[in-house]
Design a protein around this motif. Structure first.
Motif, PDB file in Angstrom:
ATOM      1  N   VAL A  91       1.006  -1.138   0.096  1.00 19.44           N
ATOM      2  CA  VAL A  91      -0.263  -0.004  -0.039  1.00 19.44           C
ATOM      3  C   VAL A  91       0.884   1.171  -0.104  1.00 19.44           C
ATOM      4  O   VAL A  91       0.629   2.104  -0.749  1.00 19.44           O
ATOM      5  N   GLY A  92       1.879   1.126   0.518  1.00 16.11           N
ATOM      6  CA  GLY A  92       2.893   2.384   0.588  1.00 16.11           C
ATOM      7  C   GLY A  92       3.430   2.620  -0.610  1.00 16.11           C
ATOM      8  O   GLY A  92       3.824   3.737  -0.838  1.00 16.11           O
ATOM      9  N   GLU A  93       3.768   1.553  -1.527  1.00 14.76           N
ATOM     10  CA  GLU A  93       4.207   1.956  -3.002  1.00 14.76           C
ATOM     11  C   GLU A  93       2.945   2.422  -3.951  1.00 14.76           C
ATOM     12  O   GLU A  93       3.408   3.127  -4.811  1.00 14.76           O
ATOM     13  N   VAL A  94       1.896   2.035  -3.677  1.00 11.74           N
ATOM     14  CA  VAL A  94       0.758   2.370  -4.533  1.00 11.74           C
ATOM     15  C   VAL A  94       0.302   3.867  -4.177  1.00 11.74           C
ATOM     16  O   VAL A  94      -0.078   4.465  -5.059  1.00 11.74           O
ATOM     17  N   GLY A  95       0.615   4.309  -2.944  1.00 11.37           N
ATOM     18  CA  GLY A  95       0.298   5.615  -2.392  1.00 11.37           C
ATOM     19  C   GLY A  95      -1.144   5.786  -1.860  1.00 11.37           C
ATOM     20  O   GLY A  95      -1.341   7.106  -1.891  1.00 11.37           O
ATOM     21  N   PHE A  96      -1.952   5.009  -1.720  1.00 18.07           N
ATOM     22  CA  PHE A  96      -3.267   5.175  -1.122  1.00 18.07           C
ATOM     23  C   PHE A  96      -3.957   4.160  -0.459  1.00 18.07           C
ATOM     24  O   PHE A  96      -3.233   2.963  -0.872  1.00 18.07           O
ATOM     25  N   GLY A  97      -4.559   4.159   0.396  1.00 19.16           N
ATOM     26  CA  GLY A  97      -5.401   3.067   1.162  1.00 19.16           C
ATOM     27  C   GLY A  97      -6.722   2.704   0.714  1.00 19.16           C
ATOM     28  O   GLY A  97      -7.174   3.141  -0.139  1.00 19.16           O
ATOM     29  N   ALA A  98      -7.220   1.898   1.437  1.00 22.23           N
ATOM     30  CA  ALA A  98      -8.482   1.328   0.689  1.00 22.23           C
ATOM     31  C   ALA A  98      -9.098   0.649   2.189  1.00 22.23           C
ATOM     32  O   ALA A  98      -8.629   0.353   3.178  1.00 22.23           O
TER      33      ALA A  98
END
Length: 356
Positions: A218-225
């Protein structure tokens, strides 16, 4: 121009015997372009294979239905072959190669939500296919392909011309595809239906949040869910993202009512939603939902890795933190009215069960 936040359904982009690919388009949902958000859905029939591809955008994949296999290749890493099933979430950074396969009778349906601010088109994912009629091989000349992979012309022509499918194909049932490998799921997948609950309110609702702690990518994609499920006739507290994040919401199941309030106290959305619809809540706008009798569940991304929300009702409400005198003056009410207001919702958090 008036802001159009009304929920929308996706449109088919391509497909065939193996399945179909659908996407929400910025022309119908302008907030996609304005917020640099992409949204799409992959539906694979039995023996359907989504050909290897990489994307210009980071995404979170959520398995809505069925089960199957996914292949993931991070840059300069070996392939991970992962068993996927309903409820799984996978964080996919941009440039990562993936493929998806369904060997079951039930249709495999995967939702993709992500950011497009580094993409070629605002509000749309652009995928680059390794094979197929629109794969990278078809763009290079025979000479370049032969030189790059040290192949003769005959082999090159077979590689380039044999696969006539576009994006999704149906493979022969006798072809043995890679089997999922034990241990490959670790660190790549979080099942939102089985993970520990971050919020669990009796007769109210439950939340599982994807963040850098339980899914490091999640840190690499830059957003949470998150996956939110509220019970029949329950309410989700009015609230907003206090870190300037957009909320992109896909209705997974059930149905219910949604209201969104924006600047100047204006209600900018009042609608009824059901499974399959997607809508976006702008930065700092306040949203609330009430489920119908069958409950309501939704999967959302929030455009920050570790989102923070401010709720306006319940025991964690910002109202509870404000001084009584400030509330009395702000609402211009007598002390007893302010006391009555403050005394309610002292035990409920962010979900409110239906009134008795």
């Amino acid at each position: 121009m008036e802001l159009d936040l009304s929920p929308k359904l996706p449109k088919k982009v391509y497909g065939g015997d193996g399945g179909s690919y659908f996407a929400w388009c910025p022309e119908e949902l302008p907030m996609l372009r304005d917020g640099n958000i992409g949204a799409a859905k992959l539906a694979l029939e039995k023996y359907g294979l989504a050909l290897p591809r990489y994307s210009d955008s980071s995404k979170v994949a959520y398995v809505l239905q069925g089960s199957g296999t996914a292949g993931i290749v991070l840059p300069e890493k070996e392939e991970k072959v992962i068993e996927i099933k309903k409820g799984d979430s996978i964080a996919i950074p941009f440039g990562v190669v993936t493929w998806w396969f369904n060997n079951e009778d039930t249709e495999l349906v995967v939702l993709f939500l992500g950011e497009t601010h580094k993409g070629h088109k605002a509000g749309q994912f652009t995928d680059f296919y390794l094979t197929g009629s629109n794969g990278i091989f078809t763009g290079f000349s025979t000479e370049f392909v032969g030189r790059a992979w040290d192949l003769d012309d005959t082999t090159v022509k077979k590689l380039v011309g044999s696969q006539t499918g576009n994006g999704i194909v149906k493979v022969d049932g006798s072809l043995k595809m890679p089997s999922p490998r034990k241990g490959d799921r670790a660190g790549f997948v979080l099942n939102c239906l089985e993970a520990p609950l971050d919020v669990d309110i009796k007769d109210g609702g439950r939340v599982v949040v994807l963040n850098t702690k339980n899914l490091p990518l999640v840190g690499e994609v830059g957003f949470g869910a998150d996956l939110v499920r509220i019970d029949g006739h329950s309410m989700c507290s009015p609230g907003f993202s206090c870190d300037s994040a957009l909320q992109v919401t896909y209705i997974v199941g059930g149905s219910g009512r949604v209201q969104v309030v924006g600047a100047d106290g204006k209600r900018v959305l009042e609608t009824h939603v059901k499974a399959g619809a997607l809508f976006i809540v702008p930065r700092f706008f306040v949203v609330s939902k009430i489920a119908d009798s069958d409950g309501l569940s939704w999967f959302s991304i929030v455009t920050t890795p570790d989102p923070i929300f401010t709720h306006l009702a319940g025991k964690t409400s910002v109202w509870k933190a404000l001084s009584p005198e400030v509330l009395q003056a702000a609402f211009k009410v007598a002390p007893e009215v302010e006391t009555a207001f403050r005394s309610k919702r002292t035990s409920d958090a962010i979900f409110f069960p239906p009134p008795n």
